[in-house]
Scaffold this motif. Structure first.
Motif, PDB file in Angstrom:
ATOM      1  N   SER A 405       0.825  -1.215   0.000  1.00 48.55           N
ATOM      2  CA  SER A 405       0.000   0.000   0.000  1.00 48.55           C
ATOM      3  C   SER A 405       0.858   1.263   0.000  1.00 48.55           C
ATOM      4  CB  SER A 405      -0.946   0.004   1.204  1.00 48.55           C
ATOM      5  OG  SER A 405      -0.227  -0.093   2.419  1.00 48.55           O
ATOM      6  N   ARG A 409       0.407   3.958  -3.065  1.00 47.87           N
ATOM      7  CA  ARG A 409       0.069   5.327  -2.665  1.00 47.87           C
ATOM      8  C   ARG A 409       1.046   6.322  -3.286  1.00 47.87           C
ATOM      9  NH1 ARG A 409       0.750   4.716   2.367  1.00 47.87           N
ATOM     10  NH2 ARG A 409      -1.361   4.105   2.916  1.00 47.87           N
ATOM     11  N   ASP A 413       0.088   9.052  -6.166  1.00 50.53           N
ATOM     12  CA  ASP A 413       0.371  10.476  -5.930  1.00 50.53           C
ATOM     13  C   ASP A 413       1.148  11.074  -7.099  1.00 50.53           C
ATOM     14  OD1 ASP A 413      -0.894  10.734  -3.492  1.00 50.53           O
ATOM     15  OD2 ASP A 413       0.893  10.294  -2.309  1.00 50.53           O
ATOM     16  N   ASP A 443      -8.169   1.618  -5.670  1.00 57.00           N
ATOM     17  CA  ASP A 443      -8.656   2.442  -4.560  1.00 57.00           C
ATOM     18  C   ASP A 443      -7.881   3.755  -4.464  1.00 57.00           C
ATOM     19  OD1 ASP A 443     -10.471   0.477  -3.929  1.00 57.00           O
ATOM     20  OD2 ASP A 443      -9.266  -0.379  -2.309  1.00 57.00           O
ATOM     21  N   ALA A 444      -6.555   3.672  -4.600  1.00 53.08           N
ATOM     22  CA  ALA A 444      -5.725   4.878  -4.478  1.00 53.08           C
ATOM     23  C   ALA A 444      -6.037   5.879  -5.580  1.00 53.08           C
ATOM     24  CB  ALA A 444      -4.243   4.492  -4.519  1.00 53.08           C
ATOM     25  N   GLU A 447      -9.389   7.556  -4.807  1.00 51.14           N
ATOM     26  CA  GLU A 447      -9.242   8.486  -3.685  1.00 51.14           C
ATOM     27  C   GLU A 447      -8.692   9.829  -4.143  1.00 51.14           C
ATOM     28  OE1 GLU A 447      -6.749   6.531  -0.905  1.00 51.14           O
ATOM     29  OE2 GLU A 447      -8.268   5.046  -0.314  1.00 51.14           O
ATOM     30  N   ARG A 448      -7.956   9.843  -5.244  1.00 50.64           N
ATOM     31  CA  ARG A 448      -7.349  11.069  -5.758  1.00 50.64           C
ATOM     32  C   ARG A 448      -8.173  11.699  -6.877  1.00 50.64           C
ATOM     33  NH1 ARG A 448      -4.358   7.908  -3.217  1.00 50.64           N
ATOM     34  NH2 ARG A 448      -2.428   8.496  -2.164  1.00 50.64           N
TER      35      ARG A 448
END
Length: 680
Positions: A405, A409, A413, A443-444, A447-448
């Motif tokens: 994770s 992540r 980013d 998911d990441a 989320e962004r």
């Protein structure tokens, strides 16, 4: 009964006549008692003689009140000499013809054990259900409870029998084995089942243990009231020593499970983390324990990790004056890759008061076993595993290795923030690694604020990736008219190969500009900005050229630490140009403190530094910093590690979460002009 009697008499061959009892005599005669005592008197010294005398007794006095005991003893003697079939027949004979004998439950147990041994579970269960456990001796009751455990399929019912088994166990080693079985079953129950089991069982062991597990789950879910209610209930009931220690630690867990300010904040870059200098360790004094697999199949990995720890301790810094080196002693234990050996090694080290903390082990199984022992001993353990479960609900256990994770992540980013990508595709293998990483990445991305627009999977052993690649770029849902147009286009492109270069270029451009029947674009349609492929570099060098062959190009390729290998560029060449991926360690980093570690490692051991050594080096430095700052107790060391924030590790910038699970910022690498370069 009368019809079956001759069969039994012939089969067993003990009795000379068919005169079997229908009513029992009120008491044995003096002669019967004398003969029975004579037979039993030689039982211990001469079992064969005892068996002959008991056979004679049963033949002579089949209606005696002692006949049932005699036939039962004959069954047990047959069993003792290994004649299980004769023993089984004699047990059955006793049950059928002496049903009111005081020891009839011993016979039922004997039959149940033998039927279970033969694989006849139905018969074993039938006799177990008729047992009156209170009529058995302690040793027989122990056997009965063990058989009831083995026969039971319902986990809650099995737990009740295990509880009874443990209550009658006096050997501490056997108690530990039963506790392990209980723990495994309790772990498989949901919270409601744990509560119900504790209510039905309490206050007997392991009701309190069930409440503690339910309390830990409540705490993980943020249910403090549920946690407190269960802990208070557990504190009123008896429990084995290891679980008493867990109860003592429960209040610590509450504090550690509360989110801290900054737990979710973005981690600084490597340069930013080291801008104010590295944490000083040269004033450190003390002893650190190490548990690693230094023999067996994983010895090479253990040795790499050990070298990192020794380098951090200053043991090989010949060029550094003694007064500037940490005064550290390293006590090493070999786990051999075995969970049992790892747990024992932790217990041995924890008994040495001078050991402030323990680093290791590496493998998932041995980490879990070591963590359980460290928690009981209240000694800080820095586990070198990516599995987050090892630190969960444990006050003295930390997990310091980069986990998947962390990688996704950082990658998400960068892709969204730096590359500006908004539409993503995922191509992944159908295995645990591929599914896990693709789910985390999806998911990441969401989320962004970005989205996944294409997804395709392939078998882990695949070497031809044409089908999943074509699914990514729109070949999967085509009408018959679109398929016909694509065939025409492919025919034109193939024909262009026979034309002069300039003419071929014109034909190919015209072919690729062809539209479908409704003037829509035809595949391949690369409508995503980036393509994430959670795979090893060995597979990427196969996949990347096939992406180009099927014209699925133009998107930035994204990967994980498994891409970080020189062969990626030397084999895949221009097909991976511009790719971006993470790394848990980068030996050629331009960051000063990372380069310093890499150079020192190579100079000391004549080997290139690797990620295992880097993670272990960082774990050792986390402990050394606490010792250098004056930590003298294990609790001081633990509390100091918990406060670690933006720690400039050579394996990633690290912040320790309140639950003991490290967050890390890995390296970000890219391929530029055929070379792997650092992006962060």
């Amino acid at each position: 009964m009368a019809r079956r009697l001759p069969v039994l008499v012939v089969a067993i061959g003990w009795l000379a006549c068919a005169g079997l009892p229908t009513l029992r005599a009120p008491a044995a005669s003096e002669e019967e008692q004398r003969e029975f005592r004579t037979a039993m008197s030689v039982l211990e010294d001469d079992p064969a003689a005892a068996e002959q005398r008991l056979l004679q007794f049963a033949r002579r006095w089949p209606q005696s009140p002692l006949a049932g005991e005699a036939t039962l003893q004959l069954a047990e003697l047959a069993l003792a000499r290994g004649d299980r079939e004769t023993a089984r027949r004699r047990f059955y004979f006793t049950i059928e013809h002496y049903p009111n004998d005081d020891r009839i439950d011993s016979a039922r147990l004997g039959v149940a054990l033998l039927e279970y041994e033969r694989g006849n579970r139905v018969a074993a269960v039938r006799w177990l259900e008729q047992l009156r456990l209170g009529q058995l001796s302690d040793s027989e009751r122990h056997k009965a409870h063990r058989l009831l455990v083995q026969n039971e399929r319902n986990p809650v019912a099995k737990l009740r029998w295990l509880s009874a088994l443990r209550a009658g166990e006096t050997d501490p080693r056997e108690q530990t084995k039963v506790d392990a079985e209980i723990d495994e079953l309790l772990a498989g129950l949901d919270t409601a089942e744990l509560d119900a089991f504790a209510e039905r069982t309490g206050p007997a062991i392991p009701a309190a243990r069930a409440l503690l597990i339910a309390a830990e789950r409540a705490l993980s879910a943020g249910d403090l009231a549920g946690w407190q209610r269960r802990v208070e209930g557990a504190s009123r009931w008896p429990m084995a020593l290891p679980y008493s220690n867990k109860l003592v630690l429960a209040s610590d867990r509450v504090g550690r499970s509360q989110p801290r300010e900054g737990d979710g904040a973005a981690l600084p870059s490597f340069q930013e983390a080291g801008a104010d200098g590295l944490p000083a360790t040269r004033a450190a004094e003390g002893t650190i324990g190490v548990v690693l697999p230094l023999s067996g199949n994983f010895a090479e990995f253990g040795e790499e990790s050990l070298r990192g720890i020794l380098l951090a301790s200053g043991a090989f810094d010949a060029l550094v004056p003694p007064e500037r080196r940490p005064s550290i002693r390293i006590v090493i234990r070999d786990s051999g890759g075995s969970p049992a050996r790892a747990a024992q090694a932790v217990r041995d080290l924890a008994r040495r008061d001078e050991v402030s903390a323990i680093i290791g082990p590496l493998l998932a199984g041995e980490c879990e076993a070591a963590a359980a022992s460290a928690e009981i001993a209240r000694v800080p353990l820095l586990a070198l595993t990516a599995r987050t479960e090892v630190a969960q609900s444990r006050s003295f256990v930390f997990r310091v290795r980069t986990k998947p994770s962390d990688e996704v992540r950082a990658l998400a980013d960068y892709a969204v923030g730096e590359l500006g990508a908004q539409r993503f595709a995922i191509l992944y293998p159908r295995d645990a690694y591929g599914r896990g990483l693709s789910g985390l990445f999806w998911d990441a991305i969401e989320e962004r604020g970005a989205q996944v627009v294409a997804l395709a999977a392939y078998e882990p052993d695949a070497t031809d990736f044409a089908d999943p690649i074509r699914r990514l770029v729109g070949y999967e849902l085509l009408t018959d008219e679109e398929k016909a147009t694509i065939k025409e286009r492919e025919k034109l492109i193939r024909g262009a190969r026979r034309l002069p270069a300039e003419e071929a270029l014109i034909v190919r451009e015209e072919a690729r500009a062809m539209l479908g029947p409704d003037d829509e674009l035809l595949p391949p349609i690369v409508d995503f900005d980036a393509l994430f492929i959670p795979e090893s570099h060995e597979k990427i060098v196969l996949i990347a050229p096939q992406l180009a062959f099927h014209e699925a190009t133009g998107a930035t390729l994204l990967g994980t630490d498994a891409w970080n290998h020189a062969d990626l560029v030397s084999i895949a060449r221009n097909h991976v140009e511009g790719a971006r991926f993470t790394a848990s360690f980068y030996a050629d980093s331009s960051v000063d403190y990372v380069r310093n570690f890499s150079d020192r490692y190579t100079a000391t051991f004549q080997l290139p530094a690797d990620d295992l050594a880097a993670h272990a080096y960082d774990a050792a430095n986390l402990v050394l910093v606490q010792l250098a700052h004056g930590a003298r107790s294990r609790s001081d060391v633990r509390d100091g590690i918990l406060e670690a924030s933006a720690f400039p590790g050579v394996s990633g910038v690290l912040s320790m979460r309140a639950d003991g699970d490290a967050r890390k910022r890995p390296f970000l690498l890219g391929i530029n002009r055929g070379r792997i370069v650092e992006l962060d």
